[in-house]
Design an enzyme around this catalytic site. Structure first.
Site, PDB file in Angstrom:
ATOM      1  N   LYS A  14       0.846  -1.185   0.000  1.00  0.00           N
ATOM      2  CA  LYS A  14       0.000   0.000   0.000  1.00  0.00           C
ATOM      3  C   LYS A  14       0.883   1.235   0.000  1.00  0.00           C
ATOM      4  O   LYS A  14       2.067   1.186   0.333  1.00  0.00           O
ATOM      5  CB  LYS A  14      -0.932   0.038   1.214  1.00  0.00           C
ATOM      6  CG  LYS A  14      -0.195   0.092   2.556  1.00  0.00           C
ATOM      7  CD  LYS A  14      -0.493   1.361   3.315  1.00  0.00           C
ATOM      8  CE  LYS A  14       0.175   1.378   4.679  1.00  0.00           C
ATOM      9  NZ  LYS A  14       1.438   2.145   4.677  1.00  0.00           N
ATOM     10  N   ASP A 138      -1.312  -1.185  11.055  1.00  0.00           N
ATOM     11  CA  ASP A 138      -1.963  -1.071   9.747  1.00  0.00           C
ATOM     12  C   ASP A 138      -2.347  -2.417   9.146  1.00  0.00           C
ATOM     13  O   ASP A 138      -2.750  -2.490   7.992  1.00  0.00           O
ATOM     14  CB  ASP A 138      -1.098  -0.268   8.763  1.00  0.00           C
ATOM     15  CG  ASP A 138       0.282  -0.867   8.550  1.00  0.00           C
ATOM     16  OD1 ASP A 138       0.598  -1.871   9.206  1.00  0.00           O
ATOM     17  OD2 ASP A 138       1.040  -0.330   7.722  1.00  0.00           O
TER      18      ASP A 138
END
EC number: 2.7.1.148
Length: 274
Positions: A14, A138
């Site tokens: 990401k 995350d």
């Protein structure tokens, strides 16, 4: 009943579209505000039912003891609530570590998802996110794996309409491993006057002036080559370029595929149409 005895998947990276460190928390972590956006740079993870629990790796070397890998931690976390059969897990590492790309977090989240599917645990996305939050700040993002605005420790999500379809993204990792401790060591948290969501609604071409990653100011003085990569991406026609996460990968967003991008041979590069 087990649907299948093995599963292969591709945990992806990401990027951060902006990253503001807003305050230090009483628990020692930091609150932040950022937009997480999935990328196509992927590891490969295979899980096969086996006679005993084993874990092997190939590809990029991962520092530390393999027994502490997040994939194994994800298995053992689920094992606390379920009678999981033993498995063999093999991780082929392609996403570089210490690069701000969330590769380890993705591996952990995909382990949870694969085990959920493989052994029909019937865990909802919400419950998988709860497990993922126990593995890393995350990790939960990679359960649904869709663009979100992340707040608090980066594990609380709000929907976003940001859409980069049609853009080409170039990711450049110069081989610099930046630890979390180093990255946060020079950060001075501050409350933003305007939230990231407002900036994301503007045209990507405007982001250069308004959408910031606080870690650039903290790390570029020590690593001037990172600022150089960012400028090189802008020189090649990027609409927007930035460090992702706490470094050291720099990415550029291009409306058309860039030409004449040349980097040293030891850099790792990924390029893809979003």
């Amino acid at each position: 009943m087990i649907k299948t005895i093995s599963m292969l998947d591709f945990p992806n990276a990401k990027i951060n579209l902006g990253l503001l460190v807003t305050e230090k928390r009483p628990d020692g972590f930091h609150n932040l505000e950022s937009c997480f956006y999935p990328m196509g740079w992927c590891d490969a993870l295979e899980i096969v039912q086996a006679d005993e629990l084993t874990f092997t790796m190939s590809g990029l070397p991962v520092p530390g003891n393999p027994d502490s890998n997040l994939c194994l931690k994800a298995y053992k976390l689920l094992q606390q609530g379920f009678q999981l059969p033993p498995v063999h897990m093999h991780l082929h590492k392609v996403i570089p570590m210490g690069a701000g790309l969330g590769g380890g977090s993705s591996d952990a989240a995909f382990t949870l998802k694969q085990l959920n599917s493989l052994f029909e645990l019937n865990l909802t996305p919400e419950k998988l996110e709860d497990y993922a939050r126990q593995l890393g700040s995350d990790c939960a993002f990679f359960i649904r794996n869709e663009p979100v605005v992340a707040v608090e420790k980066g594990d609380v999500f709000k929907p976003t309409s940001v859409n980069l379809d049609g853009y080409t993204c170039v990711l450049v990792y110069p081989g610099i491993h930046i630890t979390t401790a180093e990255a946060y060591g020079n950060i001075v948290p501050k409350k933003p006057s305007c939230g990231i969501e407002m900036f994301l609604k503007q045209d990507v071409g405007v982001w250069k002036e308004v959408l910031k990653n606080d870690f650039e100011e903290a790390l570029f003085p020590s690593y001037p080559e990172l600022a150089g990569i960012k400028q090189q991406l802008y020189n090649a026609g990027a609409d927007y370029a930035s460090m992702t996460g706490s470094g050291s990968t720099i990415y550029g967003l291009f409306k058309k595929e860039p030409a004449n991008l040349v980097f040293p041979g030891h850099y790792l590069l990924w390029k893809g149409l979003l």
